[in-house]
Design an enzyme around this catalytic site. Structure first.
Site, PDB file in Angstrom:
ATOM      1  N   TYR A 240       0.805  -1.121   0.007  1.00 28.04           N
ATOM      2  CA  TYR A 240       0.052   0.006   0.096  1.00 28.04           C
ATOM      3  C   TYR A 240       0.949   1.320   0.124  1.00 28.04           C
ATOM      4  CZ  TYR A 240      -3.573   3.165   1.351  1.00 28.04           C
ATOM      5  OH  TYR A 240      -4.563   4.247   1.352  1.00 28.04           O
TER       6      TYR A 240
ATOM      7  N   LYS B 155       1.215   4.081  -2.853  1.00 27.02           N
ATOM      8  CA  LYS B 155       0.892   5.491  -2.822  1.00 27.02           C
ATOM      9  C   LYS B 155       2.097   6.613  -2.967  1.00 27.02           C
ATOM     10  CE  LYS B 155      -3.601   4.951  -1.910  1.00 27.02           C
ATOM     11  NZ  LYS B 155      -4.448   5.655  -2.829  1.00 27.02           N
TER      12      LYS B 155
HETATM   13  P1  NAP Z   1     -13.198   2.064   0.888  1.00 29.03           P
HETATM   14  O1  NAP Z   1     -14.041   2.373   2.113  1.00 29.03           O
HETATM   15  O2  NAP Z   1     -12.374   0.823   0.803  1.00 29.03           O
HETATM   16  O3  NAP Z   1     -13.942   2.394  -0.653  1.00 29.03           O
HETATM   17  C1  NAP Z   1     -13.056   2.006  -1.889  1.00 29.03           C
HETATM   18  C2  NAP Z   1     -14.030   2.084  -2.914  1.00 29.03           C
HETATM   19  O4  NAP Z   1     -13.126   1.997  -4.181  1.00 29.03           O
HETATM   20  C3  NAP Z   1     -14.893   1.212  -2.908  1.00 29.03           C
HETATM   21  O5  NAP Z   1     -16.194   1.681  -3.494  1.00 29.03           O
HETATM   22  C4  NAP Z   1     -14.573  -0.068  -3.645  1.00 29.03           C
HETATM   23  O6  NAP Z   1     -15.401  -0.642  -4.523  1.00 29.03           O
HETATM   24  C5  NAP Z   1     -13.780   0.810  -4.748  1.00 29.03           C
HETATM   25  N1  NAP Z   1     -12.738  -0.153  -5.430  1.00 29.03           N
HETATM   26  C6  NAP Z   1     -11.729  -0.613  -5.180  1.00 29.03           C
HETATM   27  N2  NAP Z   1     -11.028  -1.498  -5.965  1.00 29.03           N
HETATM   28  C7  NAP Z   1     -11.850  -1.174  -7.024  1.00 29.03           C
HETATM   29  C8  NAP Z   1     -11.589  -1.577  -8.546  1.00 29.03           C
HETATM   30  N3  NAP Z   1     -10.711  -2.523  -8.881  1.00 29.03           N
HETATM   31  N4  NAP Z   1     -12.720  -1.209  -9.405  1.00 29.03           N
HETATM   32  C9  NAP Z   1     -13.694  -0.450  -8.981  1.00 29.03           C
HETATM   33  N5  NAP Z   1     -13.725   0.251  -7.923  1.00 29.03           N
HETATM   34  C10 NAP Z   1     -12.803  -0.285  -6.826  1.00 29.03           C
HETATM   35  O7  NAP Z   1     -11.738   3.014   0.829  1.00 29.03           O
HETATM   36  P2  NAP Z   1     -11.499   4.554   1.531  1.00 29.03           P
HETATM   37  O8  NAP Z   1     -11.210   4.551   2.683  1.00 29.03           O
HETATM   38  O9  NAP Z   1     -12.776   5.235   1.265  1.00 29.03           O
HETATM   39  O10 NAP Z   1     -10.586   5.128   0.635  1.00 29.03           O
HETATM   40  C11 NAP Z   1     -10.760   5.993  -0.597  1.00 29.03           C
HETATM   41  C12 NAP Z   1      -9.471   6.413  -1.122  1.00 29.03           C
HETATM   42  O11 NAP Z   1      -8.758   7.292   0.054  1.00 29.03           O
HETATM   43  C13 NAP Z   1      -8.305   5.490  -1.341  1.00 29.03           C
HETATM   44  O12 NAP Z   1      -7.549   6.047  -2.388  1.00 29.03           O
HETATM   45  C14 NAP Z   1      -7.557   5.211  -0.154  1.00 29.03           C
HETATM   46  O13 NAP Z   1      -6.063   4.773  -0.543  1.00 29.03           O
HETATM   47  C15 NAP Z   1      -7.368   6.629   0.260  1.00 29.03           C
HETATM   48  N6  NAP Z   1      -7.058   6.871   1.873  1.00 29.03           N
HETATM   49  C16 NAP Z   1      -8.066   6.331   2.548  1.00 29.03           C
HETATM   50  C17 NAP Z   1      -7.534   6.274   4.127  1.00 29.03           C
HETATM   51  C18 NAP Z   1      -8.357   5.728   5.115  1.00 29.03           C
HETATM   52  O14 NAP Z   1      -7.759   5.695   6.352  1.00 29.03           O
HETATM   53  N7  NAP Z   1      -9.400   5.381   4.906  1.00 29.03           N
HETATM   54  C19 NAP Z   1      -6.602   7.238   4.203  1.00 29.03           C
HETATM   55  C20 NAP Z   1      -5.531   7.688   3.269  1.00 29.03           C
HETATM   56  C21 NAP Z   1      -6.080   7.608   2.073  1.00 29.03           C
HETATM   57  P3  NAP Z   1     -15.727  -2.392  -3.677  1.00 29.03           P
HETATM   58  O15 NAP Z   1     -16.313  -1.904  -2.268  1.00 29.03           O
HETATM   59  O16 NAP Z   1     -16.821  -2.797  -4.580  1.00 29.03           O
HETATM   60  O17 NAP Z   1     -14.384  -2.862  -3.770  1.00 29.03           O
END
Ligand code: NAP
Length: 236
Positions: A149, A153
């Site tokens: 991961y 990033k």
């Molecule tokens: P999340 O709740 O896991 O949601 C991720 C979304 O992306 C889900 O709707 C998922 O669909 C979709 N997705 C994943 N793989 C995919 C694929 N192959 N094709 C199409 N859609 C796909 O994640 P989040 O926490 O909201 O994260 C959103 C962004 O913020 C990401 O880039 C993550 O790296 C970044 N981020 C998150 C955090 C954190 O702590 N949460 C911190 C820093 C950065 P499915 O559920 O159907 O797989």
């Protein structure tokens, strides 16, 4: 603060859940016509139920060919948010080729691909536009069990810089946002264990993780990195 995206068309990837879902809804609230791309149809159905003006596209972004086909009729896009990502956690010595490929396919390669499709249209129309890549503090900070991961990033930050450099002359602005922990499904995967969370929380000035938006809630610490193509070029 009044923000209006009236007359703009936005595309948000990975908008079925978490940060992407809230981003899509916020853009729609600000007047943008929003297309969302994600791979779980049930999430798209509930999103359209919540906001009928949203256009849903169901595709697995890890599949280059399927993405190409799904987005061929997406139309002119002014604002792109590359938000979709996956995280699978394991100690460095246990990382498998499949975990590596899956993460890089979604977190890096799909960002390049979707951006190419959208930016080609922006350039051809001469309309400019804005692209935001959702990166992470994990691009800068070594986190236990996050080898792949963190690496995706880090790669995304550099991809963002080169995109800004090359697309800037066509008035296409490219930025990354690098959030701290947000308690989405992905956030819970890494940080639900209070023991693990303790060290991370101690480094966040507000002493708590961010959450997705609710009435009366707001997000805590995150940083934004802005890359100006011209400056990068001047730096060589
Ligand atoms: P999340 O709740 O896991 O949601 C991720 C979304 O992306 C889900 O709707 C998922 O669909 C979709 N997705 C994943 N793989 C995919 C694929 N192959 N094709 C199409 N859609 C796909 O994640 P989040 O926490 O909201 O994260 C959103 C962004 O913020 C990401 O880039 C993550 O790296 C970044 N981020 C998150 C955090 C954190 O702590 N949460 C911190 C820093 C950065 P499915 O559920 O159907 O797989």
């Amino acid at each position: 603060m009044d923000i209006s995206f009236a007359g703009k068309r936005a595309l948000v990837t990975g908008a079925g859940k978490g940060i992407g879902r809230d981003t899509a809804l916020a853009l729609a609230r600000c007047g943008a016509k929003v297309t969302v791309v994600t791979r779980t149809q049930a999430d798209l159905n509930s999103l359209v139920q919540e906001c009928a003006s949203i256009t849903p596209v169901c595709v697995d972004l890890a599949d280059w060919g399927a993405t190409e086909a799904a987005l061929q009729d997406v139309g002119s896009i002014d604002l792109l948010v590359n938000n979709a990502a996956c995280a699978s956690l394991q100690p460095f010595l246990e990382v498998t080729p499949d975990q590596f490929d899956q993460s890089f396919n979604v977190n890096v390669k799909a960002v390049l691909h979707v951006s190419q499709i959208v930016a080609r249209g922006m350039k051809a129309r001469g309309s400019g536009g804005s692209i935001v890549n959702v990166s992470s503090q994990a691009s800068q900070c070594a986190l236990r069990d996050h080898t792949v991961y963190c690496a995706t990033k880090g790669a995304l930050d550099m991809l963002t810089k080169v995109m800004a450099l090359e697309l800037g002359p066509d008035q296409i602005r490219v930025n990354s946002v690098n959030p701290t922990v947000v308690m989405t499904d992905m956030g819970r995967l890494g940080w639900s264990d209070p023991e693990k969370a303790k060290t991370m929380l101690s480094r966040i000035p507000l002493g708590r993780f961010a959450d997705t938006w609710r009435e009366g809630s707001y997000c805590s610490a995150s940083s934004e990195t802005s890359y100006q193509g011209a400056e990068e070029e001047a730096d060589g």
